[in-house]
Design an enzyme around this catalytic site. Sequence first.
Site, PDB file in Angstrom:
ATOM      1  CG  HIS A 181      -1.767   1.188   1.384  1.00 27.40           C
ATOM      2  ND1 HIS A 181      -3.105   1.187   1.071  1.00 27.40           N
ATOM      3  CD2 HIS A 181      -1.498   2.455   1.823  1.00 27.40           C
ATOM      4  CE1 HIS A 181      -3.622   2.394   1.301  1.00 27.40           C
ATOM      5  NE2 HIS A 181      -2.658   3.180   1.764  1.00 27.40           N
ATOM      6  CD  GLU A 182       1.667   3.707   3.722  1.00 27.22           C
ATOM      7  OE1 GLU A 182       1.961   4.792   3.188  1.00 27.22           O
ATOM      8  OE2 GLU A 182       0.599   3.521   4.343  1.00 27.22           O
TER       9      GLU A 182
ATOM     10  CG  HIS B  67       0.413   6.581  -0.572  1.00 30.97           C
ATOM     11  ND1 HIS B  67      -0.575   7.371  -1.111  1.00 30.97           N
ATOM     12  CD2 HIS B  67      -0.172   5.903   0.461  1.00 30.97           C
ATOM     13  CE1 HIS B  67      -1.700   7.192  -0.439  1.00 30.97           C
ATOM     14  NE2 HIS B  67      -1.487   6.293   0.520  1.00 30.97           N
TER      15      HIS B  67
ATOM     16  CD  GLU C 115      -5.295   6.659   0.930  1.00 29.71           C
ATOM     17  OE1 GLU C 115      -5.372   5.419   0.877  1.00 29.71           O
ATOM     18  OE2 GLU C 115      -4.475   7.255   1.634  1.00 29.71           O
TER      19      GLU C 115
END
Length: 500
Positions: free
Chosen positions: A263-264, A267, A293
């Site tokens: 997930h990170e 970003h 997001e």
Amino acid sequence: METEADFLALVKQISLLDSNLALIEWDSRTYLPRDAGSFRSELTGMIGEQELALRTGQKMGRMIADFTAHPDALDTKGQQVFRLVKRDYELNHDIPAADYADYQRVVADAQQVWETAREAQDFSRLQPYLEKIVAYKRQFIPYWRQGQATPYDVLLDQYEPGMTVAQLDPIMATLKAGIAKIRQTIQERGTQPRVDFMHRAVPEEVQEKVVRKIVQRLGYSFAKGDLSRSTHPFTVPLNRNDARITNRYASHDFQMSLLGGIHEAGHGLYMQNFDPNFDNTPLADAPSMGLHESQSLFNEIFIGRNAAFWRGEYPRFQQATGDIFSDIDEPTFYRGFMFTQPTLIRTEADPLTYPLHIVVRYELEKALFNGETTVAELPALWREKYQAYLGITPANDTEGILQDIYWPGGDFGYFPTYLLGQLYAAQFYHAMSRELPTNAILASGDYQKITDWRIQNIHRLGATLTPTQLVQQVTGEPLNPQYWVNWMTATYEQAYQVNH
């Protein structure tokens, strides 16, 4: 009159101060010594004051006025930067400084009280502070308002420019109906997956190695980033050559660390690939929180929870973890990985039930600011909605209304961006799949074509387009929640071996 060069120089000063604040935040949440907090707060406060003074001060005010009157004095890039800087200036410069300072103090106090209220499982301790925060927000809304239909639209617009209740209400209705249908289908016609192996112990150092290798193959560059540890995973945006991510690990919860790191890295991948021409300007950012997001959730859900991804990834995962999963074949592993059940805690929710947590918060926020309820009524409404939408009821305020810090932090209007991120990601994935053989690429383990598509179509554009414009340009249509419903339906029916 100031020149474009003067304007961009001032914008660069603001950007550099923002980078300082981001670096301080990263250090504060990773390596800051325990007793250093008071000194660090003083440093953060000083730089924050300098940054705010440049963003909303007299010099910026003169430039806003000059370039509003003479837009032809700016080239295309200058006009794009000016649009974002002017929006930020107009949101903040008219609010009475004394009131805003008092609001900030209330928020700081509320966040401390939130901690004690959580320990005591008692919302009433937080209630008077939350009432003050809501009162201040209502006071500020007329300053922020730019023609929005309802007070809550004003708050939504701060995090997702252009988003409104009129757009979100039918989206929420579509999702509630779609999720209910999927859950009913897998319950009535599906086979429950085996999940006991999902909590087998995996050494934290092994988990970290797995995460590093996967996110690197997904495009995250360690030449431009770093992977540290923190209590809660986050990403720090310094610049396109320094976008750091963090992660957390628990030996009996490898799924948390795996999906958290993936997930990170989404970003971080976004930040590492803005057009270099946007350096030191607000163009080197996503157009909205929801779109930022979208790229982390694209990684986490539409790659990290994709059956094709695990067909290629599972042999590498087994090799990295030794004999821990040697008795679990890939189909069994994937089905257990996709297990879904309602949870009381939002951050522990699977992707199918997660939107319902956001629906609850959205409906409460909307009712609160559009005059349909009060702060005092929120806990009871929270319990009612959790029972209605998820079939479970919190036993106390800590596992209910006190679980998130966003409201004590004043962040009303923020929660919908988490849901919008999933919807944007689903629509982007659908558009990409029309151009690329996504299943074959994911199964191959070489994800470069997917990474390149995302960089070219989304990342390099930064904040040059509004959210609405970007979604239309990339997908050829406005935001459509049905793509999310379709993907979740197919994915969970496969994972639960639904018989048709």
